[in-house]
Design a protein around this motif. Structure first.
Motif, PDB file in Angstrom:
ATOM      1  N   ASN A   1       0.843  -1.189   0.000  1.00  0.00           N
ATOM      2  CA  ASN A   1       0.000   0.000   0.000  1.00  0.00           C
ATOM      3  C   ASN A   1       0.881   1.243   0.000  1.00  0.00           C
ATOM      4  O   ASN A   1       1.828   1.336   0.770  1.00  0.00           O
TER       5      ASN A   1
ATOM      6  N   LYS B   1      -5.809   1.305 -12.868  1.00  0.00           N
ATOM      7  CA  LYS B   1      -5.691  -0.083 -12.413  1.00  0.00           C
ATOM      8  C   LYS B   1      -5.174  -0.951 -13.559  1.00  0.00           C
ATOM      9  O   LYS B   1      -5.602  -0.819 -14.699  1.00  0.00           O
TER      10      LYS B   1
ATOM     11  N   ALA C   1      -4.984  -1.311  -7.218  1.00  0.00           N
ATOM     12  CA  ALA C   1      -6.206  -0.587  -6.852  1.00  0.00           C
ATOM     13  C   ALA C   1      -5.857   0.865  -6.562  1.00  0.00           C
ATOM     14  O   ALA C   1      -4.782   1.171  -6.060  1.00  0.00           O
TER      15      ALA C   1
ATOM     16  N   HIS D   1      -7.473   3.951  -4.432  1.00  0.00           N
ATOM     17  CA  HIS D   1      -8.448   4.128  -3.356  1.00  0.00           C
ATOM     18  C   HIS D   1      -8.950   5.559  -3.201  1.00  0.00           C
ATOM     19  O   HIS D   1      -9.720   5.831  -2.285  1.00  0.00           O
ATOM     20  N   VAL D   2      -8.496   6.455  -4.055  1.00  0.00           N
ATOM     21  CA  VAL D   2      -8.848   7.877  -3.941  1.00  0.00           C
ATOM     22  C   VAL D   2      -9.268   8.423  -5.302  1.00  0.00           C
ATOM     23  O   VAL D   2      -9.015   7.801  -6.328  1.00  0.00           O
TER      24      VAL D   2
ATOM     25  N   GLU E   1      -3.251   7.416   5.288  1.00  0.00           N
ATOM     26  CA  GLU E   1      -4.330   6.767   4.562  1.00  0.00           C
ATOM     27  C   GLU E   1      -3.789   6.125   3.281  1.00  0.00           C
ATOM     28  O   GLU E   1      -2.912   6.680   2.617  1.00  0.00           O
ATOM     29  N   THR E   2      -4.332   4.962   2.930  1.00  0.00           N
ATOM     30  CA  THR E   2      -3.904   4.265   1.705  1.00  0.00           C
ATOM     31  C   THR E   2      -4.421   4.999   0.482  1.00  0.00           C
ATOM     32  O   THR E   2      -5.621   5.279   0.378  1.00  0.00           O
TER      33      THR E   2
ATOM     34  N   THR F   1      -2.795   0.778  -4.079  1.00  0.00           N
ATOM     35  CA  THR F   1      -2.232  -0.532  -3.765  1.00  0.00           C
ATOM     36  C   THR F   1      -1.537  -1.044  -5.030  1.00  0.00           C
ATOM     37  O   THR F   1      -2.099  -0.973  -6.120  1.00  0.00           O
TER      38      THR F   1
END
Length: 79
Positions: free
Chosen positions: A4, A26, A58, A60-61, A71-72, A75
């Motif tokens: 991450n 992705k 991935a 995530h934002v 915060e992640t 990934t």
């Protein structure tokens, strides 16, 4: 290996960061030094670059999202 990528503090006054722009998708393969995203802190914009050769697993934002330190963001799978 899955890893991450986290939001990091670049200035002691940064509590929240804003995702300004994302440059990867992705499944994309990136190399060390490639630009992943642009992040806005309290005093400046800064680049988040890949630290290794990897594939984006991935995101995530989204642009405009506020994130906390730690915060992640993304990934990745290290190649």
């Amino acid at each position: 290996m899955i890893k991450n990528i986290l939001a990091e503090q670049n200035d002691p006054s940064d509590d929240l960061l804003i995702i300004h722009e994302i440059f990867v998708v992705k499944g994309q393969k990136v190399t060390e030094g490639d630009l992943l995203c642009l992040i806005e802190g309290s005093k400046a914009l800064f680049d988040l670059q890949s630290q290794f050769n990897c594939e984006i697993e991935a995101i995530h934002v989204i642009p405009g999202q506020k994130v906390h330190i730690g915060e992640t963001l993304i990934t990745v799978k290290i190649l």
